[in-house]
Design a protein around this motif. Structure first.
Motif, mmCIF file in Angstrom:
data_model
loop_
_atom_site.group_PDB
_atom_site.id
_atom_site.type_symbol
_atom_site.label_atom_id
_atom_site.label_comp_id
_atom_site.label_asym_id
_atom_site.label_seq_id
_atom_site.Cartn_x
_atom_site.Cartn_y
_atom_site.Cartn_z
ATOM 1 N N GLY A 1 0.842 -1.195 0.000
ATOM 2 C CA GLY A 1 0.000 0.000 0.000
ATOM 3 C C GLY A 1 0.874 1.241 0.000
ATOM 4 O O GLY A 1 2.045 1.194 -0.395
ATOM 5 N N HIS A 2 0.341 2.356 0.505
ATOM 6 C CA HIS A 2 1.070 3.626 0.555
ATOM 7 C C HIS A 2 2.325 3.487 1.414
ATOM 8 O O HIS A 2 2.289 2.932 2.504
ATOM 9 N N GLY A 3 3.452 3.980 0.893
ATOM 10 C CA GLY A 3 4.702 3.970 1.649
ATOM 11 C C GLY A 3 5.388 2.622 1.704
ATOM 12 O O GLY A 3 6.266 2.408 2.545
ATOM 13 N N SER B 1 -3.846 -4.916 2.803
ATOM 14 C CA SER B 1 -2.737 -4.101 2.323
ATOM 15 C C SER B 1 -1.909 -3.602 3.503
ATOM 16 O O SER B 1 -2.446 -3.294 4.567
ATOM 17 N N SER C 1 0.592 -0.661 4.771
ATOM 18 C CA SER C 1 0.931 0.728 4.488
ATOM 19 C C SER C 1 1.848 1.250 5.577
ATOM 20 O O SER C 1 1.912 0.698 6.665
ATOM 21 N N ILE D 1 2.297 4.840 7.522
ATOM 22 C CA ILE D 1 1.728 6.174 7.709
ATOM 23 C C ILE D 1 2.661 6.977 8.597
ATOM 24 O O ILE D 1 3.368 6.428 9.434
#
Length: 194
Positions: free
Chosen positions: A20-22, A49, A51, A53
């Motif tokens: 996912g993100h990052g 997912s 991620s 943050i």
């Protein structure tokens, strides 16, 4: 409890999680591409997912004397090594700070026998303690405690090395040994139920 992660850290197998993100996927695992906190999102897809943050309050955190930091070694020379500070305590920073570990601050004993290239290499992730604010360029750091030193290093084969002693790590793929000032990582265990 949220887990603080650093860039390059392995988060989980790609057979069980999707990036996912990052994060990114490499060699069958999802890795962190940012310093931050690991988050698992199970909504929607068949695979959850992973991620990374960032903490919104992290832009107000600065290292202070006595604080534990996590950082990446950026360069070494015979007198000191430079560190990019990524986390203070368990808080991932929005922007890194510069730190420096001098030759005499690597170990408590045998300070005159320390060879920095045998303790740290560029790319290593280290735990250290801030001993002073240093000059205007960087914080002065120490690894002169058993729990401080290299916590993560990759071999030339691109594989995470395993600690085999307090001064050596080994590549599990090629079995070659590399000198490092290894941190004694504290393993948290669940209390035994009676």
């Amino acid at each position: 409890m949220t887990e603080c992660v650093t860039p390059g850290e392995r988060l989980g197998p790609s057979t069980e999680f999707r990036p996912g993100h990052g994060t990114y996927e490499r060699h069958g695992y999802v890795h962190a591409s940012l310093a931050g906190f690991r988050r698992v999102d199970t909504a929607g897809a068949e695979l959850p997912s992973l991620s990374v943050i960032r903490n919104a309050s992290a832009d107000r955190i600065v290292p202070e004397t006595g604080a534990l930091i996590t950082g990446r070694v950026t360069s070494t020379n015979p007198r000191f090594c430079k560190i990019s500070i990524l986390c203070v305590g368990s808080t991932a920073l929005m922007e890194s700070f510069r730190g420096m570990i001098r030759k005499e601050d690597v170990r408590k004993m045998e300070k005159d026998k320390v060879e920095l290239y045998k303790c740290f290499c560029p790319g290593d992730i280290v735990r250290a303690r801030v001993i002073s604010l240093g000059d205007s360029q960087s914080y002065l750091l120490t690894t002169a405690e058993n729990e401080l030193g290299v916590v993560y290093a990759e071999s030339e084969a691109g594989v995470a090395m395993m600690p085999i002693s307090w001064e050596e790590m080994q590549c599990p793929r090629t079995m070659t040994k590399h000198p490092r000032k290894v941190a004694k990582v504290q393993i948290l265990t669940e209390p035994a139920s009676t």
